[in-house]
Structures are given as C-alpha cells and as structure tokens.
Design a protein around this motif. Structure first.
Motif, PDB file in Angstrom:
ATOM      1  N   PHE A 150      27.067   8.094  45.080  1.00 57.78           N
ATOM      2  CA  PHE A 150      27.981   7.821  46.204  1.00 57.78           C
ATOM      3  C   PHE A 150      28.480   9.130  46.812  1.00 57.78           C
ATOM      4  O   PHE A 150      28.675   9.238  48.032  1.00 57.78           O
TER       5      PHE A 150
ATOM      6  N   LEU B 230      34.348   7.164  44.490  1.00 56.12           N
ATOM      7  CA  LEU B 230      34.691   5.841  43.957  1.00 56.12           C
ATOM      8  C   LEU B 230      36.029   5.915  43.202  1.00 56.12           C
ATOM      9  O   LEU B 230      36.304   6.910  42.519  1.00 56.12           O
TER      10      LEU B 230
ATOM     11  N   CYS C 292      19.765   6.827  45.584  1.00 49.41           N
ATOM     12  CA  CYS C 292      20.051   6.849  47.030  1.00 49.41           C
ATOM     13  C   CYS C 292      18.754   6.534  47.774  1.00 49.41           C
ATOM     14  O   CYS C 292      17.807   7.322  47.734  1.00 49.41           O
TER      15      CYS C 292
ATOM     16  N   VAL D 295      23.033   3.190  48.822  1.00 44.25           N
ATOM     17  CA  VAL D 295      23.054   3.455  47.386  1.00 44.25           C
ATOM     18  C   VAL D 295      22.565   2.166  46.746  1.00 44.25           C
ATOM     19  O   VAL D 295      23.169   1.101  46.916  1.00 44.25           O
TER      20      VAL D 295
ATOM     21  N   TYR E 231      24.728  -0.603  48.785  1.00 45.32           N
ATOM     22  CA  TYR E 231      25.855  -0.266  49.647  1.00 45.32           C
ATOM     23  C   TYR E 231      25.317   0.614  50.782  1.00 45.32           C
ATOM     24  O   TYR E 231      24.824   1.727  50.555  1.00 45.32           O
TER      25      TYR E 231
ATOM     26  N   THR F 178      25.951   2.939  53.451  1.00 46.78           N
ATOM     27  CA  THR F 178      27.108   3.832  53.531  1.00 46.78           C
ATOM     28  C   THR F 178      27.650   4.030  54.934  1.00 46.78           C
ATOM     29  O   THR F 178      28.811   4.402  55.099  1.00 46.78           O
TER      30      THR F 178
ATOM     31  N   LEU G 108      35.515   0.459  45.809  1.00 46.98           N
ATOM     32  CA  LEU G 108      35.319   1.155  47.084  1.00 46.98           C
ATOM     33  C   LEU G 108      36.558   1.174  47.974  1.00 46.98           C
ATOM     34  O   LEU G 108      36.795   2.158  48.673  1.00 46.98           O
TER      35      LEU G 108
END
Lengths: 173, 244
Positions: free
Chosen positions: B140, B147, B159, B168, B183, B185, B233
C-alpha cells in the motif's frame, strides 16, 4: 535499345516501302495506304515475339495489312469501277514524264481491275508469293488463284495490245 | 508440257521454274520467244507497280508513331497503377473504418476487467499461508497509502496494474473459500455495487480515494471482509487518512 526494338526498326526500314506499295494498290489512296502500313507495323509490334522466321516477315506483314484493309473495307467500300466502264486517264500520269507511256496504261488498268483479279496479282508480283501461298492467304483454291492471275494478265495485255482477241494472247497460230 | 500449257503458264506465272516448264522452253523456240516477251511484260508490270512514290520519311513516321504509342501506353499503365493504388487505399480505409465502426466492442466494465485479471492470476488463490503484515503495508505504501492496521489472514499481496488501474491485489482465505481483495488506489467508483461475472460473486465499494473490490465464489463473507478493510483504510473518525 532492346533486341525487339532493333528487330522492329529493321523491319520498318526494310519493308515499309514494299508494304506501302502493296497497300496503295490495294486501297488506291496514298494517305490511306500510309495509315494502313503504320497500323500494320503497330499491330506487328505486339506479336513480334511470335515471329520465329524472319525470312517470312514480309508475308506475315502483308497478311496483317490485308486484315487491316479488310477491317477498313467493312466500314467503307472503296469505289472501284470496271475498267471498261470508265475513262482510265490519270491526271498525274499525264503531267509527269515518269508516269507516261506503257506503264501508265498498265497502272490505270490495274486500278480498274476487279478486286478478285487485282489482289492475287499484287500478292504474286509485289509480294512474291507462290500460287499455293496466295491460295492460303485468300482462302481459295490454288486453281482459282491460277485462273485469276491468268485473267488479270490477260486483261492487262488486252489493254496494251489495243483490245486484240484473247486467243491471240497465247500467241499461238 | 505442250505449247498451249506453256503459254497458259506464261500468263499464270512467267517466273515459273518447274522442270517441265524449263524443259519445254529449251525444246521450243517459239515458246522461248514468247517467254521473253512475257518477261518483258512482267518487267513493265513490275515497274508500273513499283513506281508508286514512297515518302522517304515513311519509316521514320512509323517509328515515331510507334514510340508515341508506346509512351502513351506506359503513361496509361502508370496512371492506371496509381489509380488502382488510390482506389485500393480508399477501399482499405473504407473497409477499415466500416469494420471498425461495425465491430467496435463496448468498453469493458470494471467487473469484467477485474475477473479478467483474476483469471490470469488464478494460481494465487491456492496460497493459504498468512504473510507478514509488513508486506501488506509496503504494497500500500507504494501507492502512498498508510494502513491503520492490517486485517488478519492475508495470504498474498502484490501491486498489480491492469487496464488503466493501479491496484493492490490480495487474497484472504476464508472458510467458504478464498476471497480476492483488490484495492484500486486511484479510482473511486460512484457507488457501492454487487455483481456476478463468469461464476464469480463480486462487490465494488468506494472507499476513501479508491475502490475496494471483493471477489469470491461465495459472497457470504463479503460484509466482514469489507468491514475489516474499511477499518484499515478509512481514518478513525476525527483523524484524516494518512497519506505518506
């Protein structure tokens, strides 16, 4: 210059005169004869690769010229009249010394010959063809060719001898 | 050959060289004289036919006409080739445009793209051993996201860019089977949405600046997985999300 072009040039330079004379006697017009010869050579160019025997070139070209003339004839019928029915005096013959005399009479007589007599005679005298070759060219029998060239000469001789009887032309008693 | 045949032959072809014709000429004086007269006539005939004036420029004019026609044909061929090329180009362009218009596919939806990506990396679903929390944080962190904590049970993280997205990509083995967590981003969907695609159950949820996407054969654990990642998050109320 390619070999084909060289061969073509040689043919034009060596045979255009003979073809022109033949064309002239075939159609009776100088300008038309010029066009016929030109068109003959232009057509010959396209098929020149097929000419294997160069000694046969003249006969081959004359065949092309005759076909060209026939195409012309399909469109326009030349005005030929029977020699007995017309005054055969030729203005040009009367004007210049080289056209005077016996030859002048013969020329006018040739102009007056019907096509069926004139054509085989021209092929024989100008083209140098044998009777068999003329027969193939004209698509008639050799016997018919012999008859026609015989009669063509007879008619011409009658004119030169002032209309004597045919039997006398054999000069036999 | 007798005299009559000979005289007839004189009118057919006086230049005849047949053996019996020549033999008769040798044998008959009168016929030989007739042949001489016939040859004289033949000469006159030949001269009469040959006297037609031939232009000295005849050959040159024919060769010029030939050269002109050749040049014209070459130009015609060249023009034809150019026209054909232009026509082919226009045709190809028209077909291409028509083909493009006729067969252009609609853009793929996020759901489709996510499932496409999962299909390519299906082998990661077999990974069941938990990985270190630090690995997840680092993944992340590459996208500038810190996080709050790492939800328990992540067995894979990487990634993964796919299509236009930076993601991610994680896997969380659950009792109902592995749940894929992606996720995105930088791209937030407009609203929360559930979907089904090629046998997969899915959910996309706008979360902070991105989108949380969940995929599994069974969606019964989606709520708890979503909650876990939301807590990880989203910042604690009153505290802004940390961006590294």
């Amino acid at each position: 210059m390619s070999s084909k072009q060289r061969q073509f040039d040689a043919l034009v330079r060596s045979l255009s005169g003979d073809l022109f004379r033949y064309g002239y006697w075939l159609c009776g017009d100088e300008a038309l004869a010029h066009d016929l010869v030109q068109e003959t050579f232009l057509r010959a160019w396209r098929a020149l690769d097929h000419l294997r025997d160069t000694t046969a070139a003249k006969a081959w070209l004359i065949t092309i010229l005759r076909r060209e003339h026939a195409r012309l004839y399909e469109r326009k019928v030349p005005q030929f009249a029977d020699v007995d029915e017309i005054d055969i005096a030729d203005e040009r013959d009367a004007l210049t010394p080289e056209f005077a005399g016996e030859e002048s009479v013969i020329r006018n007589a040739i102009r007056g010959l019907a096509a069926k007599y004139r054509e085989p005679l021209l092929l024989q005298v100008l083209g140098g063809f044998s009777c068999d070759e003329i027969a193939r060219e004209l698509n008639i029998t050799p016997a018919a060719v012999m008859t026609q060239v015989f009669r063509a000469r007879q008619k011409l001789k009658v004119l030169l001898t002032g209309g004597e009887q045919e039997a006398k032309l054999h000069e036999l008693p | 050959m007798n005299c009559l045949d000979f005289r007839r032959q004189l009118n057919i072809d006086p230049l005849c060289e047949a053996a019996e014709f020549l033999r008769h000429r040798q044998q008959c004086t009168r016929c030989a004289e007739a042949l001489e007269r016939a040859n004289a006539f033949e000469g006159t005939l030949r001269k009469a036919l040959d006297v037609v004036p031939v232009s000295p420029r005849l050959a040159d004019s024919i060769l010029l006409a030939h050269a002109t026609r050749q040049q014209r044909q070459r130009q015609t061929v060249r023009r034809g080739v150019l026209l054909a090329a232009a026509a082919a180009l226009v045709l190809a362009f028209s077909v291409g445009v028509g083909f493009g218009v006729g067969t252009r596919k609609p853009p793929k939806t996020l759901q489709t793209l996510v499932v496409d990506h999962l299909d390519k990396e299906a082998f990661v679903l077999a990974m069941t051993q938990p990985i270190a929390d630090d690995d997840v944080r680092k993944a992340f962190a590459k996208s500038g996201i810190a996080l709050d904590h790492v939800p328990a049970g992540v067995s894979f993280v990487f990634c993964c860019p796919f299509a236009k997205y930076h993601s991610v990509h994680m896997v969380m083995p659950e009792s109902i089977g592995p749940v894929t967590v992606l996720y995105l981003t930088e791209d937030a969907v407009a609203q929360r949405e559930s979907f089904a695609e090629r046998g997969w159950q899915g959910r996309s949820v706008p979360l902070t600046h991105g989108t949380l996407v969940l995929l599994a054969r069974d969606s019964s654990h989606f709520d708890q997985v979503e909650k876990a990642w939301r807590e990880a998050l989203e910042p604690t109320p009153g505290v802004a999300q940390a961006r590294i």
